[in-house]
Design a protein around this motif. Structure first.
Motif: not given
Length: 420
Positions: A134-153
């Motif tokens: 579920s956390i990984k799904a927040l990164a979407g389908e961008q070129a470089v998948p990324l979940i920043n610290k704020t999103q993770f928190g």
């Protein structure tokens, strides 16, 4: 017991009413790793672990890393104390996690959740592992998948009381320990098998004398047909009405057919490339050059792809099973290394494979005896591998039940208690 509904990462979960739901950032401190300047080589050494995503995910604890830091590099890094949870938040490996058994640091692709008295670190590790899809799904389908610290928190975490957290963590840790114990046994038996294989496939006995009846053969002289290159066609999504397609990436390091990413092939030429019992395919190019697979009827109909070469042995001269075991020996891979690096792209073609020379018993019955001995060891290792897969499946079921409160654990005995 009453259950309550908690909306979290676009899904609805049901939790016992006595469990508490919090944002991760309100529960713990989250720190992003940092990389010491790479131009200063004195920052790097072999004293302190420096984690990257490649070091996470294979086991619970991070006991080894590809790169390490010197005392100087570690001094100026962001240190994570024992019990910290490391979680990959960038790239294709988002969601891989691990726990620090002792003080550690990491690069900036990893966020660390630092331990404190508000939660049990082991419980939170398992919770985040369970939530990783579920956390990984927040990164979407961008070129470089990324979940920043704020999103993770902002991740919602639901926790029972500390004693129940500890009980759940103990149950899951016990399962992890059993899996690790079995994997250690597999590694031990593989090492034993490798030693036995080296002894059985060597033309020299323990006293350094040539074994009676052994001959050196050229592979091309032991084949019933010429080498055949595989089918050059694009893979398609698996379709039961189409044949399965064997590619280099579908062959494991120990020469088995992996069905993790099974694909099909749709070509009018497919019928010319079906593997038959006793066929061996050799990888002819790329980083996996030299890797081999011995076709097994139990693997079902398979069409082999273009970067593979089919070899068919003459059973009156050479058993394909004997050749297969030889292709997992050190002399074979020494030959592959010497013959595959003549150009920029590693490769060995069909004509070169025919020139492979190796020692073997002239008597096919002696070859068969060797194969039976090694096959018995292989079967034992395979059985243990199935055990690990079964234990891992059981662990996933335990996580789903225990981390959602579907099954409660008595805090004193760690035995399941029915609540719903």
């Amino acid at each position: 017991m009453e259950l309550r509904e908690v909306k979290k990462v676009s899904k609805v979960y049901m939790f016992p009413e006595d469990w508490m739901t919090m944002r991760l950032c309100d529960l713990a401190d989250i720190v992003t790793g940092s990389t010491p300047p790479t131009h200063d080589l004195s920052n790097y050494g072999d004293e302190f672990l420096f984690a990257s995503p490649a070091d996470l995910g294979s086991s619970k604890y991070i006991d080894e890393t590809e790169k390490k830091l010197s005392a100087k590099g570690f001094k100026y890094s962001r240190k994570f104390p024992k019990g910290s949870i490391l979680f990959t938040c960038i790239g294709s490996t988002i969601g891989k996690s691990g726990m620090a058994r002792f003080a550690i640091t990491s690069n900036q692709q990893i966020n660390a959740v630092l331990p404190n008295k508000n939660y049990n670190s082991d419980f939170l590790f398992y919770s985040l592992s369970y939530l990783s899809p579920s956390i990984k799904a927040l990164a979407g389908e961008q070129a470089v998948p990324l979940i920043n610290k704020t999103q993770f928190g902002l991740t919602w975490v639901t926790l029972p009381t500390l004693p129940e957290q500890a009980a759940i963590a103990t149950a899951l840790s016990d399962m992890d320990a059993l899996i690790a114990q079995t994997e250690t046994l597999i590694a031990k038996k593989k090492a034993i098998k490798q030693g036995v294989m080296q002894r059985l496939l060597s033309p020299v006995d323990a006293d350094g004398k040539m074994k009676e009846g052994w001959v050196e053969r050229r592979l091309g002289d032991c084949m019933s047909t010429s080498p055949q290159y595989g089918l050059n066609a694009s893979a398609t999504a698996f379709d039961q009405s189409l044949p399965a397609y064997l590619r280099i990436t579908d062959i494991t390091e120990d020469g088995k057919y992996s069905t993790k990413n099974i694909a099909s092939v749709n070509s009018p030429l497919s019928s010319f490339f079906y593997l038959q019992k006793g066929d061996i395919v050799f990888a002819r190019t790329g980083a996996s050059v030299g890797k081999t697979y011995l076709y097994r009827i139990s693997d079902g109909p398979l069409v082999f792809a273009g970067f593979l070469i089919r070899i068919q042995c003459d059973p009156m001269i050479l058993l394909s099973e004997y050749l297969f075991y030889y292709t997992h020996s050190k002399p074979y891979y020494d030959w592959i290394t010497a013959n595959s690096m003549r150009s920029g792209q590693p490769g060995v073609n069909g004509n070169e494979y025919q020139e492979l020379r190796f020692w073997m018993p002239h008597d096919v019955e002696e070859q068969l005896s060797t194969v039976k001995g090694l096959q018995g060891m292989s079967d034992e290792i395979d059985h243990l591998g199935l055990k690990v897969a079964k234990l891992s499946e059981m662990k996933q079921g335990m996580m789903q039940s225990l981390l959602t409160g579907k099954i409660r654990i008595h805090q004193q005995t760690h035995e399941p208690a029915t609540t719903i």
